[in-house]
Write an enzyme that holds these catalytic residues in place. Structure first.
Site, PDB file in Angstrom:
ATOM      1  N   GLY A 529       0.831  -1.195   0.000  1.00  0.00           N
ATOM      2  CA  GLY A 529       0.000   0.000   0.000  1.00  0.00           C
ATOM      3  C   GLY A 529       0.864   1.242   0.000  1.00  0.00           C
ATOM      4  O   GLY A 529       2.076   1.179   0.212  1.00  0.00           O
ATOM      5  N   ARG A 530       0.212   2.360  -0.266  1.00  0.00           N
ATOM      6  CA  ARG A 530       0.950   3.614  -0.276  1.00  0.00           C
ATOM      7  C   ARG A 530      -0.024   4.704   0.111  1.00  0.00           C
ATOM      8  O   ARG A 530      -1.132   4.762  -0.435  1.00  0.00           O
ATOM      9  CB  ARG A 530       1.516   3.853  -1.671  1.00  0.00           C
ATOM     10  N   GLY A 531       0.344   5.489   1.086  1.00  0.00           N
ATOM     11  CA  GLY A 531      -0.571   6.557   1.509  1.00  0.00           C
ATOM     12  C   GLY A 531       0.165   7.864   1.589  1.00  0.00           C
ATOM     13  O   GLY A 531       1.314   7.969   1.146  1.00  0.00           O
ATOM     14  N   SER A 533       1.521   9.365   3.971  1.00  0.00           N
ATOM     15  CA  SER A 533       2.732   9.457   4.772  1.00  0.00           C
ATOM     16  C   SER A 533       3.827   8.487   4.341  1.00  0.00           C
ATOM     17  O   SER A 533       4.919   8.521   4.871  1.00  0.00           O
ATOM     18  CB  SER A 533       2.380   9.224   6.247  1.00  0.00           C
ATOM     19  N   GLY A 534       3.539   7.615   3.418  1.00  0.00           N
ATOM     20  CA  GLY A 534       4.602   6.742   2.934  1.00  0.00           C
ATOM     21  C   GLY A 534       4.093   5.402   2.457  1.00  0.00           C
ATOM     22  O   GLY A 534       2.897   5.111   2.520  1.00  0.00           O
ATOM     23  N   VAL A 536       3.905   1.170   2.331  1.00  0.00           N
ATOM     24  CA  VAL A 536       3.796   0.105   3.321  1.00  0.00           C
ATOM     25  C   VAL A 536       4.241  -1.215   2.690  1.00  0.00           C
ATOM     26  O   VAL A 536       3.863  -1.529   1.565  1.00  0.00           O
ATOM     27  CB  VAL A 536       2.334  -0.041   3.806  1.00  0.00           C
ATOM     28  N   LYS A 550       5.808   0.455   7.600  1.00  0.00           N
ATOM     29  CA  LYS A 550       5.547   1.710   6.895  1.00  0.00           C
ATOM     30  C   LYS A 550       6.778   2.591   6.934  1.00  0.00           C
ATOM     31  O   LYS A 550       7.332   2.838   7.996  1.00  0.00           O
ATOM     32  CB  LYS A 550       4.371   2.424   7.556  1.00  0.00           C
ATOM     33  N   ASP A 642      -7.909  11.731   9.572  1.00  0.00           N
ATOM     34  CA  ASP A 642      -8.006  11.229   8.201  1.00  0.00           C
ATOM     35  C   ASP A 642      -8.840   9.946   8.162  1.00  0.00           C
ATOM     36  O   ASP A 642      -8.388   8.930   7.653  1.00  0.00           O
ATOM     37  CB  ASP A 642      -6.596  11.010   7.632  1.00  0.00           C
TER      38      ASP A 642
END
Ligand SMILES: *[C@@H]1O[C@H](CO)[C@@H](O)[C@H](O)[C@H]1NC(C)=O
Ligand SMILES: *[C@@H]1O[C@H](CO)[C@@H](O)[C@H](O)[C@H]1NC(C)=O
Ligand SMILES: *[C@@H]1O[C@H](CO)[C@@H](O)[C@H](O)[C@H]1NC(C)=O
Ligand SMILES: *[C@@H]1O[C@H](CO)[C@@H](O)[C@H](O)[C@H]1NC(C)=O
Ligand SMILES: *[C@@H]1O[C@H](CO)[C@@H](O)[C@H](O)[C@H]1NC(C)=O
Ligand SMILES: *[C@@H]1O[C@H](CO)[C@@H](O)[C@H](O)[C@H]1NC(C)=O
Ligand SMILES: *[C@@H]1O[C@H](CO)[C@@H](O)[C@H](O)[C@H]1NC(C)=O
Ligand SMILES: *[C@@H]1O[C@H](CO)[C@@H](O)[C@H](O)[C@H]1NC(C)=O
Length: 808
Positions: A529-531, A533-534, A536, A550, A642
């Site tokens: 995953g990628r959000g 803040s960075g 994963v 993460k 969030d």
């Protein structure tokens, strides 16, 4: 002011109180008339509190140590540790009376401990007329010396559960754990050299004994663990630097390796071996090394028939159709609720418990066999209590003659089938990992290391969440205040909790080295995953835990990072993704989370593999519980900032877990000020406060939650974004809310059918649906004061979860 993160409570005056009490405490505990040796013919009496021997540098004190009303031990302890940590006792299993007991240094050179009636409870084994004095050395060693200064006897030769720096462990000695917290009574865990010259940890109980370190496998090869069985000198020592060396080539170091720190290595009542380092300014101990990362690898920890659970929750449990043997001492394990006698007139059946195994005690092992045949083997043998069956290409069948060392974890393949009377059989498979939700009153699971694990006093054992650091800090403050009281009233039961605090910190949350995480993630191979803040990555730790790692971008600050991550890391709730640890090395900032198996909520709402109503309602409750915990229950409240379907993960049982909480604060820490320099959150889920520059409160999360539940009800996204330049237009969300409100006002229940996701084809509880939509609408109120709190949302939804709301 606009703080979208932890809201600290004022602590300044508490700190002052703390310092004051600490000073007071230290001045009270330090004996004024202490001496550092005992000469021949004199004695120490339990009646005189100042009858103590202290080492010349005052590190150690020797004398009578008492804690229950009338039980005293002749002991040596760290003078300035918070709770007078005892490192040695002469009479662990035979306490003496608080009146009239004494230790006398007789003229024949023997040191004798006598009880009030003059009965000898302990004495040194050496007689020598030329003995001169008993001295407590700065190492913590109590030594009987003759006139020439030679050592005749030393306490270092008779360790109890602790080894001090420079004290050697040799072939004839062993460390034995205490049986429970706050007791000196010998327990069942041992550290000693085995007959192969290997230093081992073992469980040596009344019914079984087995080695669990360096490996729990009886056929292990010692060299695989870096050990050697060839050196028969059998000697181990922790040196002043914090390096432990054993003749079997075992070597490990305290994480704060270096001179000038007071340390001890202790086999704790929970069977783990740990190095502790003393913080001189606080008097508290920090774990700087431990032998076993996973408590379930310790044998016998949950007693006979008991099962050690290692998963979302870690603790002891009992299998179905069993109960605790002794509610006040769970290490005694569990017993069947039925008569186990195997007579022909009783017919037996089985209860299947998945992801579980009991280690050892195989009556019969057969390969390439069907489940039915395995079952028949166990049915046909009266000695068989259960069988383990797993399919791995072929069927493996283990008939068990006794149930010890049980453990349960999602990684355990196959199931254990417990033999029970036919009438108690259940046709379905059960699992203690997912079946019962760990609520605050879960009766079947008890945390390892929690005070109740060995000491619960009533029948209803409470589930206790591991203490957070925040909580521990609070506890320290409260404790210091209580400690003050204790000095006056002699009651110190409260102090026991403190040790739990840091034990759990050491076992559940820790720092990782960058290297360790590179290894766990195979050099960041699998991105999951990628959000904001960075990115994963998936990884597997050395103890086989599957984790999500993460990599944080834009995060700086060393000490602050640690402080904040640890606050977040110790927040623990089943609806919040658990943080296991972090890494802060050079520029690297990584956070290690538990790995949640299923997909995120958005993938389960806006795609063809959508959730059914029942699951959606359960998810709505779960998210609300998680947020309520963050907002109201943790010691330092956290605002998520969030909340959106992408940040809600679902586990195998579709229990929601909120991810990414607390990160808002971390990424803001780079700057000087505490104010928000940049808007956080995701378009479409953000409360109007953000746009209007109003103070940010927990109500921003309530707003986002409202949108999430409305989307769950409708099964589609409800964009709350108005295309720029088209001010007249209304967002899809606002339109929906306005229309729905109007329908509700008309008072007919039919409106709900038009709103709920048509893909459900009408299969939903009307009352629940109405409640959920009403809550959603209340949460997205423009005026944040009109929005409910998460606490009240949980309450309303839980009321509706019950039969009343369900069956119209
Ligand atoms: C006393 O005990 C120590 C350690 O067990 C032993 O080495 C010594 O020989 C004993 N002395 C006597 C006189 O029994
Ligand atoms: C603190 O000391 C008291 C005895 O003074 C004991 O009962 C209690 O269990 C100790 N607590 C810990 C954590 O060792
Ligand atoms: C055995 O261990 C001791 C203590 O660690 C060490 O001094 C000695 O050299 C070792 N002997 C061999 C043969 O390795
Ligand atoms: C412990 O420290 C020593 C240096 O004193 C070092 O040689 C050794 O490799 C360290 N061992 C471990 C396991 O880190
Ligand atoms: C000891 O505790 C104090 C107060 O919590 C802390 O500031 C200090 O860094 C600690 N010292 C060590 C060596 O951990
Ligand atoms: C339960 O355990 C406690 C503590 O070990 C002991 O005092 C008590 O006698 C036990 N009760 C029973 C019924 O065995
Ligand atoms: C296991 O039990 C089965 C059936 O009772 C028997 O045929 C088999 O020989 C046993 N195997 C061993 C190794 O005892
Ligand atoms: C397993 O058993 C079946 C018959 O029960 C047999 O055909 C097969 O060859 C066996 N496989 C092995 C690996 O022994």
């Amino acid at each position: 002011m606009n703080a979208c993160f932890q809201v600290s409570k004022p602590i300044k005056h508490q700190m002052m109180t703390k310092t004051f009490i600490l000073l007071l405490f230290c001045s009270l505990i330090r004996p004024s008339s202490s001496i550092n040796f005992l000469s021949k013919g004199s004695s120490l009496s339990v009646d005189d509190d100042s009858d103590l021997i202290t080492s010349s540098d005052n590190t150690f004190t020797c004398g009578f140590y008492g804690f229950q009303l009338n039980a005293y031990w002749f002991a040596i302890w760290f003078t300035n540790s918070n709770n007078r940590t005892v490192v040695w006792t002469a009479n662990p299993n035979r306490p003496v009376s608080g009146r009239g007991s004494k230790v006398t240094f007789h003229s024949n050179g023997v040191l004798v401990l006598t009880d009030v009636d003059g009965m000898v409870l302990w004495e040194t084994n050496m007689t020598s007329t030329d003995a001169d004095r008993a001295v407590l050395l700065n190492t913590g060693n109590l030594v009987l010396k003759n006139q020439k200064g030679q050592t005749l006897w030393q306490s270092f030769d008779y360790p109890t559960d602790t080894l001090l720096p420079t004290q050697t462990l040799t072939k004839s000695k062993r460390l034995i754990s205490a049986s429970r917290k706050g007791s000196f009574q010998s327990g069942y865990f041992n550290l000693n050299y085995d007959s192969n010259n290997v230093l081992t940890l073992s469980y040596d109980g009344p019914e079984i004994s087995s080695v669990y370190w360096p490996s729990r496998d009886p056929n292990y090869e010692v060299w695989k663990y870096g050990r050697s069985s060839f050196n028969s000198s059998r000697i181990a020592v922790l040196d002043d630097m914090g390096v432990f060396i054993s003749s079997d080539r075992l070597q490990f170091n305290a994480s704060d390796m270096g001179f000038g720190i007071k340390r001890r290595i202790t086999i704790d009542y929970d069977g783990n071996l740990r190095i502790y380092s003393l913080n001189d300014s606080t008097g508290l101990w920090l774990v700087t090394w431990q032998a076993i990362a996973q408590p379930c690898n310790i044998h016998g920890i949950c007693g006979r028939n008991g099962i050690c659970i290692h998963g979302e929750k870690t603790g002891c449990s009992y299998p179905p159709r069993y109960e605790w043997s002794n509610h006040t001492d769970l290490s005694q394990g569990c017993k069947p609720t039925f008569n186990k006698k195997c007579v022909n007139s009783i017919s037996f059946g089985f209860v299947e418990l998945s992801h579980t195994d009991y280690y050892g005690f195989d009556l019969n092992f057969t390969r390439n066999i069907s489940l039915e045949d395995c079952r028949d083997i166990c049915l046909g043998d009266c000695r068989c209590d259960a069988y383990k069956y797993k399919l791995n290409g072929e069927g493996f069948c283990y008939a068990k003659s006794a149930l010890f060392n049980g453990y349960s974890n999602l990684n355990v393949e196959g199931a254990i089938y417990l033999k029970v009377p036919k009438a108690m059989e259940t046709p379905i498979s059960t699992s203690i990992l997912t079946s019962s939700m760990p609520t605050c009153t879960d009766a079947s699971v008890v945390m390892i290391g929690s005070p109740s694990m060995y000491e619960s006093s009533d029948t209803k054992v409470k589930w206790i969440y591991p203490y957070s650091i925040a909580f521990a800090v609070g506890v320290v403050e409260v404790l210091l205040i209580l400690l003050g009281l204790w000095v006056f009233y002699g009651n110190n039961v409260f102090v026991a909790n403190l040790e739990d605090g840091y034990r759990l910190i050491s076992s559940h949350f820790r720092g990782f080295s960058y290297h360790e995480l590179v290894k766990a993630t195979k050099n960041f191979k699998v991105e999951i995953g990628r959000g904001g803040s960075g990115a994963v990555y998936k990884g597997i730790l050395e103890d086989q835990r599957v984790v999500a790692v993460k990599r944080l971008e834009d995060v700086t600050g060393g000490g602050e990072f640690w402080a904040e991550v640890s606050t977040i890391g110790h927040i623990n709730h089943m609806n919040l993704v658990r943080m296991w640890g972090f890494c802060s090395e050079k520029r690297h900032r990584l956070v290690v989370y538990e790995y949640v198996q299923n997909l995120s909520l958005d993938k389960r709402l806006f795609s063809s593999s959508f959730l059914q109503w029942e699951q959606r309602f359960k998810v709505a409750i779960g998210i609300a519980k998680g947020l309520a915990y963050l907002h109201h229950e943790c010691l330092e409240w956290v605002i998520h900032c969030d909340v959106k379907p992408e940040n809600i993960l679902l586990d195998a049982a579709f229990e929601p877990k909120i991810a990414d909480f607390g990160l808002a604060k971390l990424s803001e820490r780079g700057g000087q000020n505490d104010e928000f320099t940049r808007i956080r959150g995701t378009k479409g889920y953000m409360a109007p406060e953000w746009a209007h520059n109003l103070p940010i409160t927990a109500k921003v999360d309530v707003y986002s939650y409202g949108i999430v539940v409305l989307e769950m009800a409708k099964g589609i996204r409800l964009p709350n974004v108005i295309v720029q330049g088209a001010e007249e237009e209304e967002s899809a969300l606002m339109g929906f809310v306005r229309l729905t409100k109007r329908k509700i006002l008309k008072g007919k229940e039919l409106w709900i059918d038009e709103i709920i996701d048509p893909r459900l084809e009408g299969l939903f509880s009307k009352k629940q649906a109405i409640k959920l939509v009403e809550i959603g609408i209340a949460c997205v109120e423009e005026d944040r004061n009109k929005r409910p709190t998460m606490d009240s949302v949980v309450q309303v939804l839980i009321d509706c979860e019950s039969e009343l709301c369900y069956k119209e």
